[in-house]
Design a protein around this motif. Structure first.
Motif, PDB file in Angstrom:
ATOM      1  N   ILE A  83      24.346 -24.454 -23.592  1.00 35.88           N
ATOM      2  CA  ILE A  83      23.531 -23.460 -24.290  1.00 35.88           C
ATOM      3  C   ILE A  83      23.719 -23.579 -25.807  1.00 35.88           C
ATOM      4  O   ILE A  83      22.765 -23.455 -26.582  1.00 35.88           O
ATOM      5  CB  ILE A  83      23.889 -22.043 -23.806  1.00 35.88           C
ATOM      6  N   LYS A  84      24.949 -23.852 -26.217  1.00 33.76           N
ATOM      7  CA  LYS A  84      25.238 -24.005 -27.640  1.00 33.76           C
ATOM      8  C   LYS A  84      24.746 -25.345 -28.196  1.00 33.76           C
ATOM      9  O   LYS A  84      24.682 -25.527 -29.412  1.00 33.76           O
ATOM     10  CB  LYS A  84      26.739 -23.881 -27.897  1.00 33.76           C
ATOM     11  N   GLY A  85      24.451 -26.290 -27.295  1.00 32.41           N
ATOM     12  CA  GLY A  85      24.003 -27.604 -27.735  1.00 32.41           C
ATOM     13  C   GLY A  85      25.131 -28.542 -28.077  1.00 32.41           C
ATOM     14  O   GLY A  85      24.918 -29.532 -28.778  1.00 32.41           O
ATOM     15  N   ASP A  86      26.336 -28.266 -27.583  1.00 26.48           N
ATOM     16  CA  ASP A  86      27.490 -29.124 -27.844  1.00 26.48           C
ATOM     17  C   ASP A  86      27.696 -30.055 -26.649  1.00 26.48           C
ATOM     18  O   ASP A  86      28.460 -29.764 -25.728  1.00 26.48           O
ATOM     19  CB  ASP A  86      28.746 -28.288 -28.088  1.00 26.48           C
ATOM     20  N   SER A  87      27.001 -31.195 -26.650  1.00 22.34           N
ATOM     21  CA  SER A  87      27.030 -32.108 -25.513  1.00 22.34           C
ATOM     22  C   SER A  87      28.392 -32.769 -25.337  1.00 22.34           C
ATOM     23  O   SER A  87      28.809 -33.079 -24.211  1.00 22.34           O
ATOM     24  CB  SER A  87      25.946 -33.180 -25.669  1.00 22.34           C
ATOM     25  N   GLU A  88      29.104 -33.016 -26.437  1.00 22.77           N
ATOM     26  CA  GLU A  88      30.420 -33.646 -26.342  1.00 22.77           C
ATOM     27  C   GLU A  88      31.380 -32.770 -25.546  1.00 22.77           C
ATOM     28  O   GLU A  88      32.074 -33.238 -24.638  1.00 22.77           O
ATOM     29  CB  GLU A  88      30.981 -33.901 -27.746  1.00 22.77           C
ATOM     30  N   LYS A  89      31.431 -31.487 -25.889  1.00 23.45           N
ATOM     31  CA  LYS A  89      32.343 -30.583 -25.198  1.00 23.45           C
ATOM     32  C   LYS A  89      31.872 -30.316 -23.774  1.00 23.45           C
ATOM     33  O   LYS A  89      32.689 -30.118 -22.872  1.00 23.45           O
ATOM     34  CB  LYS A  89      32.485 -29.274 -25.983  1.00 23.45           C
ATOM     35  N   ARG A  90      30.553 -30.306 -23.562  1.00 28.80           N
ATOM     36  CA  ARG A  90      30.065 -30.109 -22.205  1.00 28.80           C
ATOM     37  C   ARG A  90      30.501 -31.264 -21.304  1.00 28.80           C
ATOM     38  O   ARG A  90      30.964 -31.049 -20.191  1.00 28.80           O
ATOM     39  CB  ARG A  90      28.538 -29.998 -22.186  1.00 28.80           C
ATOM     40  N   LEU A  91      30.354 -32.475 -21.808  1.00 27.31           N
ATOM     41  CA  LEU A  91      30.771 -33.628 -21.019  1.00 27.31           C
ATOM     42  C   LEU A  91      32.266 -33.597 -20.758  1.00 27.31           C
ATOM     43  O   LEU A  91      32.731 -33.917 -19.664  1.00 27.31           O
ATOM     44  CB  LEU A  91      30.390 -34.925 -21.742  1.00 27.31           C
ATOM     45  N   SER A  92      33.037 -33.193 -21.754  1.00 31.62           N
ATOM     46  CA  SER A  92      34.484 -33.093 -21.584  1.00 31.62           C
ATOM     47  C   SER A  92      34.837 -32.108 -20.476  1.00 31.62           C
ATOM     48  O   SER A  92      35.718 -32.368 -19.652  1.00 31.62           O
ATOM     49  CB  SER A  92      35.132 -32.667 -22.903  1.00 31.62           C
ATOM     50  N   CYS A  93      34.147 -30.971 -20.423  1.00 30.86           N
ATOM     51  CA  CYS A  93      34.392 -29.978 -19.370  1.00 30.86           C
ATOM     52  C   CYS A  93      34.045 -30.537 -17.994  1.00 30.86           C
ATOM     53  O   CYS A  93      34.765 -30.318 -17.014  1.00 30.86           O
ATOM     54  CB  CYS A  93      33.561 -28.724 -19.630  1.00 30.86           C
ATOM     55  N   LEU A  94      32.944 -31.274 -17.922  1.00 31.81           N
ATOM     56  CA  LEU A  94      32.543 -31.856 -16.641  1.00 31.81           C
ATOM     57  C   LEU A  94      33.564 -32.885 -16.166  1.00 31.81           C
ATOM     58  O   LEU A  94      33.866 -32.979 -14.971  1.00 31.81           O
ATOM     59  CB  LEU A  94      31.160 -32.487 -16.764  1.00 31.81           C
ATOM     60  N   ILE A  95      34.108 -33.661 -17.105  1.00 30.49           N
ATOM     61  CA  ILE A  95      35.115 -34.654 -16.739  1.00 30.49           C
ATOM     62  C   ILE A  95      36.398 -33.965 -16.279  1.00 30.49           C
ATOM     63  O   ILE A  95      37.039 -34.399 -15.318  1.00 30.49           O
ATOM     64  CB  ILE A  95      35.384 -35.598 -17.916  1.00 30.49           C
ATOM     65  N   GLN A  96      36.768 -32.884 -16.949  1.00 26.82           N
ATOM     66  CA  GLN A  96      37.932 -32.114 -16.499  1.00 26.82           C
ATOM     67  C   GLN A  96      37.696 -31.545 -15.107  1.00 26.82           C
ATOM     68  O   GLN A  96      38.614 -31.515 -14.268  1.00 26.82           O
ATOM     69  CB  GLN A  96      38.223 -30.987 -17.486  1.00 26.82           C
ATOM     70  N   ALA A  97      36.474 -31.082 -14.851  1.00 23.54           N
ATOM     71  CA  ALA A  97      36.135 -30.562 -13.522  1.00 23.54           C
ATOM     72  C   ALA A  97      36.261 -31.655 -12.477  1.00 23.54           C
ATOM     73  O   ALA A  97      36.764 -31.423 -11.362  1.00 23.54           O
ATOM     74  CB  ALA A  97      34.719 -29.985 -13.532  1.00 23.54           C
ATOM     75  N   GLU A  98      35.827 -32.862 -12.833  1.00 25.10           N
ATOM     76  CA  GLU A  98      35.940 -33.977 -11.890  1.00 25.10           C
ATOM     77  C   GLU A  98      37.395 -34.280 -11.568  1.00 25.10           C
ATOM     78  O   GLU A  98      37.755 -34.495 -10.407  1.00 25.10           O
ATOM     79  CB  GLU A  98      35.265 -35.214 -12.457  1.00 25.10           C
ATOM     80  N   ARG A  99      38.223 -34.319 -12.577  1.00 26.21           N
ATOM     81  CA  ARG A  99      39.643 -34.581 -12.350  1.00 26.21           C
ATOM     82  C   ARG A  99      40.252 -33.510 -11.460  1.00 26.21           C
ATOM     83  O   ARG A  99      41.037 -33.806 -10.549  1.00 26.21           O
ATOM     84  CB  ARG A  99      40.386 -34.624 -13.685  1.00 26.21           C
ATOM     85  N   PHE A 100      39.891 -32.264 -11.718  1.00 29.09           N
ATOM     86  CA  PHE A 100      40.436 -31.149 -10.945  1.00 29.09           C
ATOM     87  C   PHE A 100      40.010 -31.254  -9.481  1.00 29.09           C
ATOM     88  O   PHE A 100      40.820 -31.072  -8.563  1.00 29.09           O
ATOM     89  CB  PHE A 100      39.965 -29.824 -11.547  1.00 29.09           C
ATOM     90  N   ILE A 101      38.726 -31.574  -9.247  1.00 31.90           N
ATOM     91  CA  ILE A 101      38.235 -31.720  -7.874  1.00 31.90           C
ATOM     92  C   ILE A 101      38.912 -32.893  -7.188  1.00 31.90           C
ATOM     93  O   ILE A 101      39.338 -32.800  -6.025  1.00 31.90           O
ATOM     94  CB  ILE A 101      36.705 -31.910  -7.869  1.00 31.90           C
ATOM     95  N   SER A 102      39.020 -34.005  -7.891  1.00 32.78           N
ATOM     96  CA  SER A 102      39.598 -35.209  -7.295  1.00 32.78           C
ATOM     97  C   SER A 102      41.036 -34.991  -6.853  1.00 32.78           C
ATOM     98  O   SER A 102      41.466 -35.495  -5.811  1.00 32.78           O
ATOM     99  CB  SER A 102      39.531 -36.373  -8.291  1.00 32.78           C
ATOM    100  N   VAL A 103      41.795 -34.225  -7.638  1.00 32.05           N
ATOM    101  CA  VAL A 103      43.212 -33.997  -7.325  1.00 32.05           C
ATOM    102  C   VAL A 103      43.398 -32.885  -6.299  1.00 32.05           C
ATOM    103  O   VAL A 103      44.242 -32.994  -5.404  1.00 32.05           O
ATOM    104  CB  VAL A 103      43.989 -33.654  -8.621  1.00 32.05           C
ATOM    105  N   ASN A 104      42.590 -31.823  -6.398  1.00 37.10           N
ATOM    106  CA  ASN A 104      42.840 -30.630  -5.591  1.00 37.10           C
ATOM    107  C   ASN A 104      41.756 -30.278  -4.575  1.00 37.10           C
ATOM    108  O   ASN A 104      41.973 -29.408  -3.730  1.00 37.10           O
ATOM    109  CB  ASN A 104      43.009 -29.410  -6.522  1.00 37.10           C
ATOM    110  N   GLY A 105      40.611 -30.921  -4.646  1.00 32.50           N
ATOM    111  CA  GLY A 105      39.479 -30.474  -3.836  1.00 32.50           C
ATOM    112  C   GLY A 105      39.466 -30.954  -2.406  1.00 32.50           C
ATOM    113  O   GLY A 105      38.730 -30.400  -1.576  1.00 32.50           O
ATOM    114  N   PHE A 106      40.243 -31.989  -2.094  1.00 36.11           N
ATOM    115  CA  PHE A 106      40.174 -32.581  -0.757  1.00 36.11           C
ATOM    116  C   PHE A 106      41.548 -32.647  -0.098  1.00 36.11           C
ATOM    117  O   PHE A 106      41.887 -33.606   0.591  1.00 36.11           O
ATOM    118  CB  PHE A 106      39.564 -33.976  -0.841  1.00 36.11           C
ATOM    119  N   THR A 107      42.335 -31.622  -0.315  1.00 37.64           N
ATOM    120  CA  THR A 107      43.694 -31.601   0.233  1.00 37.64           C
ATOM    121  C   THR A 107      43.712 -31.242   1.712  1.00 37.64           C
ATOM    122  O   THR A 107      44.714 -31.450   2.379  1.00 37.64           O
ATOM    123  CB  THR A 107      44.555 -30.590  -0.541  1.00 37.64           C
TER     124      THR A 107
END
Length: 342
Positions: free
Chosen positions: A25-49
């Motif tokens: 919404i703010k138009g900050d694509s760099e930080k948005r992508l960073s959040c999505l990558i953090q979400a991916e890491r979190f899912i990969s480590v904890n989402g399929f236990t």
């Protein structure tokens, strides 16, 4: 360290996805992508236990997948891949950077083959071709899983194409394998487009939300075909006007339904942008320019205004140099622009 409980997992992942939306919404694509990558890491480590993924986790994983795949469509700068690689382990870097999935042999029927459920629910980026009958994308986003799977595959093949043109290219697809994949994807996209109900009588027979969702699906699927032709074949824009007209027609129908409070045109920014960049006729340019003005007035999204600037640059360059004088990937790459839509 023990994996987070169900409630804690949901809380953390929802926070990351919400933050990603806020940056969009703010138009900050760099930080948005960073959040999505953090979400991916979190899912990969904890989402399929656990052996079985709960319905709540599956829904959140679908949210992440949709947001990430759509973000990757217009994040073509090489910096995107570099950022992903630095935030994710080497083992998963090829997936994070949206490269082709290793060890998959493309054949004419691979897109329709049912994937193993255990594999499918862990395939966050739809990197492995095939279908999954238990998907939640139709229910949550009004599009088939095949749409997002094909879109993910096109992004990956386009990235391979881009890398093949760099001087420091290492590995990658040979020409034969590239064309095999391209033809399989093209066939799959045409089948997807033809599967979507079309025609004024049929669309007008629907009511309310169904009418909006039908028009939106038509716009998304047709825009995928346009996206494929631009990113894979780099086709002359003059050859894409039938598809541009089809997207325009779908946007008009969606707007009519949205005006009756059955949907938000903000979810149509992506297909509108993809089609607008290929418009070559003055009447089409006028339509898309007006559509983006209305969308910006309604949403205030920075990337809507930026998207309009991009396709207006393209229109100007094409008037000066001919229909094939410029393309949106060229503009985004040259100016290091990342557009990320809903």
């Amino acid at each position: 360290m023990s994996p987070p409980r169900q409630s804690k997992y949901k809380e953390v992942l929802m926070a990351l996805l919400s933050l990603s939306t806020a940056y969009m919404i703010k138009g900050d694509s760099e930080k948005r992508l960073s959040c999505l990558i953090q979400a991916e890491r979190f899912i990969s480590v904890n989402g399929f236990t656990q052996t079985t993924v709960s319905s709540k986790r599956r829904a959140l994983h679908h949210c992440y997948a949709y947001m990430r795949i759509m973000a990757e469509t217009t994040s073509i700068d090489s910096l995107c891949a570099n950022m992903a690689s630095t935030n994710i382990s080497d083992e998963d870097s090829s997936q994070a950077a949206f490269r082709i999935y290793p060890g998959v042999t493309f054949s004419g029927d691979i897109m329709a083959m049912e994937k193993d459920p255990n594999v499918a629910q862990r395939d966050l980026h739809l990197a492995i071709p095939g279908s999954w009958s238990l998907t939640l994308f139709p229910e949550m986003y009004g599009v088939t899983e095949s749409f997002l799977m094909l879109l993910s595959q096109v992004i990956r093949l386009a990235n391979e194409r881009d890398l093949s043109m760099t001087e420091d290219r290492t590995g990658g697809l040979d020409l034969k394998e590239f064309w095999i994949r391209a033809k399989v994807l093209e066939k799959g996209i045409h089948l997807l487009v033809s599967s979507c109900p079309t025609g004024k009588v049929l669309v007008d027979s629907l009511r309310g939300e169904s009418q909006f969702e039908s028009a939106r699906a038509q716009a998304m699927y047709t825009a995928l075909l346009v996206y494929f032709h631009r990113r894979i074949y780099d086709l002359d824009a003059a050859l894409l006007q039938r598809e541009v007209d089809a997207v325009e027609d779908s946007l008009i129908r969606a707007q009519e339904a949205a005006d009756r409070h059955y949907g938000s045109t903000a979810t149509l920014i992506w297909p509108a942008f993809i089609a607008a960049c290929e418009a070559v006729r003055p009447e089409s340019e006028l339509f898309f320019s007006s559509w983006f003005d209305s969308c910006y007035a309604a949403t205030g999204l920075r990337d809507v205004s930026l998207a309009k600037q991009v396709f207006e640059i393209i229109w100007t360059k094409r008037r000066e140099n001919g229909p094939d004088g410029c393309s949106w990937p060229e503009i985004l790459r040259t100016n290091k622009i990342r557009l990320m839509f809903i």
